[in-house]
Design a protein around this motif. Structure first.
Motif, mmCIF file in Angstrom:
data_model
loop_
_atom_site.group_PDB
_atom_site.id
_atom_site.type_symbol
_atom_site.label_atom_id
_atom_site.label_comp_id
_atom_site.label_asym_id
_atom_site.label_seq_id
_atom_site.Cartn_x
_atom_site.Cartn_y
_atom_site.Cartn_z
ATOM 1 N N UNK A 176 0.809 -1.216 0.000
ATOM 2 C CA UNK A 176 0.000 0.000 0.000
ATOM 3 C C UNK A 176 0.844 1.268 0.000
ATOM 4 N N UNK A 177 2.136 1.139 0.305
ATOM 5 C CA UNK A 177 2.962 2.327 0.448
ATOM 6 C C UNK A 177 3.852 2.589 -0.762
ATOM 7 N N UNK A 178 3.759 1.802 -1.807
ATOM 8 C CA UNK A 178 4.602 2.023 -2.979
ATOM 9 C C UNK A 178 4.172 3.294 -3.701
ATOM 10 N N UNK A 215 11.106 9.203 -5.507
ATOM 11 C CA UNK A 215 12.449 9.744 -5.636
ATOM 12 C C UNK A 215 12.524 11.039 -6.395
ATOM 13 N N UNK A 216 11.413 11.533 -6.861
ATOM 14 C CA UNK A 216 11.409 12.758 -7.665
ATOM 15 C C UNK A 216 11.195 13.988 -6.797
ATOM 16 N N UNK A 221 7.401 15.274 -9.857
ATOM 17 C CA UNK A 221 6.375 14.268 -9.576
ATOM 18 C C UNK A 221 5.006 14.744 -10.049
ATOM 19 N N UNK A 222 4.705 16.007 -9.816
ATOM 20 C CA UNK A 222 3.424 16.555 -10.269
ATOM 21 C C UNK A 222 3.337 16.545 -11.791
ATOM 22 N N UNK A 223 4.442 16.895 -12.462
ATOM 23 C CA UNK A 223 4.460 16.867 -13.930
ATOM 24 C C UNK A 223 4.266 15.444 -14.460
#
Length: 107
Positions: free
Chosen positions: A64-66, A71-72, A77-79
C-alpha cells in the motif's frame, strides 16, 4: 468476541469454536490466510512463529505504500502524474528516449 473476518476464515477452513479447538485455530493454513487479509496490529501473536505467514503479512502491508514518484522532486512528480493522466510522456521520458543509443544511432 472474535472479529467477523476471523470467523469467516475459520468457517472456510473448518475450524469451530471450542476449548479443544484452540490449538487448531492458529495452524499454518489459518495464519497464511489471515496474513493476506489483516493489518499487522490485528495479526495473532500465535501466528508469528510461521515465517512465511509473517512474510506474506509484511508484503501485504507494504504494497500500500509504494509510490512510483517517491524519488522525484515535488514539481517533477506533479508533472509526471499530470502527463500520465493526460496520456502523454513527461520530460524525463522524452529525454531518455531521445538519448538512448540503439543499434549505433540515437533516437
Amino acid at each position: 468476541m472474535k472479529n467477523s473476518l476471523f470467523q469467516s476464515v475459520e468457517s472456510q477452513l473448518g475450524v469451530f469454536d471450542g476449548a479443544d479447538d484452540e490449538k487448531a485455530i492458529h495452524d499454518h493454513s489459518f495464519c497464511k490466510t489471515i496474513a493476506a487479509k489483516v493489518q499487522e496490529s490485528d495479526f495473532p501473536v500465535e501466528c508469528k512463529q510461521f515465517g512465511d505467514a509473517v512474510s506474506i503479512l509484511k508484503r501485504h502491508n507494504s504494497s500500500n505504500t509504494n509510490n512510483p514518484y517517491s524519488g522525484m522532486s515535488p514539481m517533477d512528480a506533479a508533472d509526471a502524474k499530470r502527463a500520465k493522466d493526460e496520456g502523454h510522456l513527461n520530460n524525463a521520458q522524452i529525454k531518455r528516449r531521445m538519448t538512448t543509443k540503439k543499434n549505433g544511432r540515437f533516437y
